[in-house]
Enzyme design. Structure first.
Site, short mmCIF file in Angstrom:
data_model
loop_
_atom_site.label_atom_id
_atom_site.label_comp_id
_atom_site.label_asym_id
_atom_site.label_seq_id
_atom_site.Cartn_x
_atom_site.Cartn_y
_atom_site.Cartn_z
N LYS A 21 0.52 -1.38 0.09
CA LYS A 21 0.22 0.29 0.10
C LYS A 21 1.30 1.13 0.28
O LYS A 21 1.83 1.16 0.74
CB LYS A 21 -1.00 0.30 1.19
CG LYS A 21 0.04 0.14 2.98
CD LYS A 21 -0.09 2.02 3.15
CE LYS A 21 0.91 1.82 4.18
NZ LYS A 21 1.44 2.93 4.81
N VAL A 109 10.83 -4.44 3.96
CA VAL A 109 10.44 -5.00 5.00
C VAL A 109 10.69 -3.25 5.48
O VAL A 109 12.24 -2.91 5.26
CB VAL A 109 11.81 -6.07 6.02
CG1 VAL A 109 11.55 -6.32 6.85
CG2 VAL A 109 11.27 -7.72 5.02
N ASP A 150 -3.03 -1.10 9.41
CA ASP A 150 -3.40 -1.59 7.73
C ASP A 150 -3.52 -2.89 7.10
O ASP A 150 -3.62 -2.89 5.99
CB ASP A 150 -1.58 -0.65 7.55
CG ASP A 150 -1.45 0.61 7.29
OD1 ASP A 150 -1.49 1.35 7.72
OD2 ASP A 150 -0.02 0.45 7.63
O1 C5P Z 1 -1.66 -0.83 14.18
P1 C5P Z 1 -0.05 -1.08 13.88
O2 C5P Z 1 0.44 -2.20 14.83
O3 C5P Z 1 0.49 -1.29 12.83
O4 C5P Z 1 1.04 0.10 14.32
C1 C5P Z 1 2.21 -0.22 14.93
C2 C5P Z 1 2.68 0.84 15.51
O5 C5P Z 1 2.73 2.00 15.26
C3 C5P Z 1 1.58 1.25 17.29
O6 C5P Z 1 1.96 0.46 18.32
C4 C5P Z 1 1.04 2.72 16.68
O7 C5P Z 1 2.86 2.78 17.77
C5 C5P Z 1 1.90 3.00 15.82
N1 C5P Z 1 0.61 3.63 15.62
C6 C5P Z 1 0.44 4.66 15.95
N2 C5P Z 1 -0.88 5.15 14.38
C7 C5P Z 1 -1.68 4.45 13.84
C8 C5P Z 1 -1.07 3.37 13.87
C9 C5P Z 1 -0.05 2.90 14.47
O8 C5P Z 1 0.77 5.78 16.64
N3 C5P Z 1 -2.42 4.92 13.61
#
Ligand code: C5P
Length: 310
Positions: A21, A109, A150
């Site tokens: 994405k 990655v 995501d």
């Molecule tokens: O949701 P995901 O596990 O992919 O997100 C990884 C990290 O990115 C989260 O633990 C957070 O620290 C940060 N994040 C955030 N705000 C978002 C998405 C992700 O702060 N909207």
């Protein structure tokens, strides 16, 4: 049903292509009480993709192998998002997981292209098919959102507005195809690290929340040309990514000098996207960016494309 083995034929194998994405608009708000940042984003799936293959292994458990981009750097145990995804499908179905997952990676990655989320989305779909588990759209979305912000978009692909922490999706009917040159770098940026840098810069008065996605949504819906799209690209994480990896600035600048319509950091970086006028321009631009050096790898990609569950 807990403890029963899954019903598919031993040796059966399912392969699913799952796209990376990009975020042509990435507006980042303040951190919420749960630590996530409020997002106002537009996602688009592009033709750069990983392939997830799920196969019965003939004994209980989840085994993961990886080939391609970043193989050897990715964990293959329980910390791998694909492992978590397979476990979730098995839990949902009340069966004992029995699967060998192979991730053939092309998506860099920790590159800001949702490679791990794509693998998780592909695994949800592949395991559900392998084990013949009926999962409705709403339930699949719920499982995906539990795996990462995501992952729901990675299931759907196409173009969509993302709200909440990114998981609340509204599809956008984009009329057209846009061509990108995707330049990876030999560094990585962890997503939390980049969000923290956004917060730090905001404390110093640098950057603000670009919450209005309407202009770019209208452009996609109206089939805007690449020149118009170039003027509408926004990434509130760009300054943070460049602050963490200053070498991105020269990569971006170099691509612009070679004729890119725009240089845009992908998500939390460090991958840089260059917008091209059309496919012919993209091929020429990719060659020039490659020759210039400074990028680890340079790929051509077009968007939007469908996701594995679209
Ligand atoms: O949701 P995901 O596990 O992919 O997100 C990884 C990290 O990115 C989260 O633990 C957070 O620290 C940060 N994040 C955030 N705000 C978002 C998405 C992700 O702060 N909207």
């Amino acid at each position: 049903m807990s403890g029963q083995t899954a019903p598919a034929q031993p040796g059966a194998s399912i392969s699913v292509d799952v796209p990376a994405k990009i975020n042509p608009h990435l507006g980042v708000g303040d951190p919420r009480a749960d630590g996530y940042h409020a997002l106002s984003t537009v996602y688009q799936a592009i033709s750069l993709h990983d392939t997830v293959t799920a196969e019965r292994r003939g004994e209980p458990g989840i085994a993961i192998t990886v080939s391609g981009e970043g193989a050897g750097t990715l964990p293959t145990g329980e910390e791998n998002l694909a492992h978590k995804a397979a476990k979730l499908v098995a839990l949902y179905a009340g069966i004992e997981p029995d699967v060998r997952l192979h991730l053939n990676k092309r998506i860099p990655v920790a590159g800001g292209l949702a490679g791990g989320s794509a693998d998780a989305a592909g695994t949800l779909v592949a395991c559900a098919r392998l084990w013949q588990v009926e999962i409705g759209d709403a339930e699949l979305h719920r499982l995906a959102a539990g795996l990462g912000s995501d992952v729901p978009f990675c299931l759907k692909g196409g173009t969509a507005i993302g709200a909440g922490r990114g998981e609340e999706l509204t599809p956008v009917q984009a009329k057209g195809t846009w061509h990108w040159v995707v330049a990876t770098t030999d560094t990585q940026i962890s997503t939390p690290e980049c969000y923290k840098e956004v917060d730090r810069l905001r404390e110093d008065g640098i950057g603000r929340y670009s919450s209005d996605v309407d202009p770019i949504v209208r452009a996609f819906e109206g089939g805007a040309g690449a020149e118009e799209l170039a003027r509408l690209l926004i990434n509130d994480m760009e300054a943070a990514a460049v602050s963490l990896r200053p070498q991105l600035a020269s990569l971006m600048h170099g691509g612009l000098e070679e004729g890119a319509l725009a240089a845009h950091v992908s998500g939390s970086g460090p991958t840089v996207l260059f917008l091209a006028t059309d496919v012919k321009h993209a091929v020429a631009l990719a060659r020039r960016i490659r020759m210039r050096g400074g990028a680890k790898s340079v790929h051509l990609a077009r968007g939007p494309v469908n996701g594995p569950a679209a």
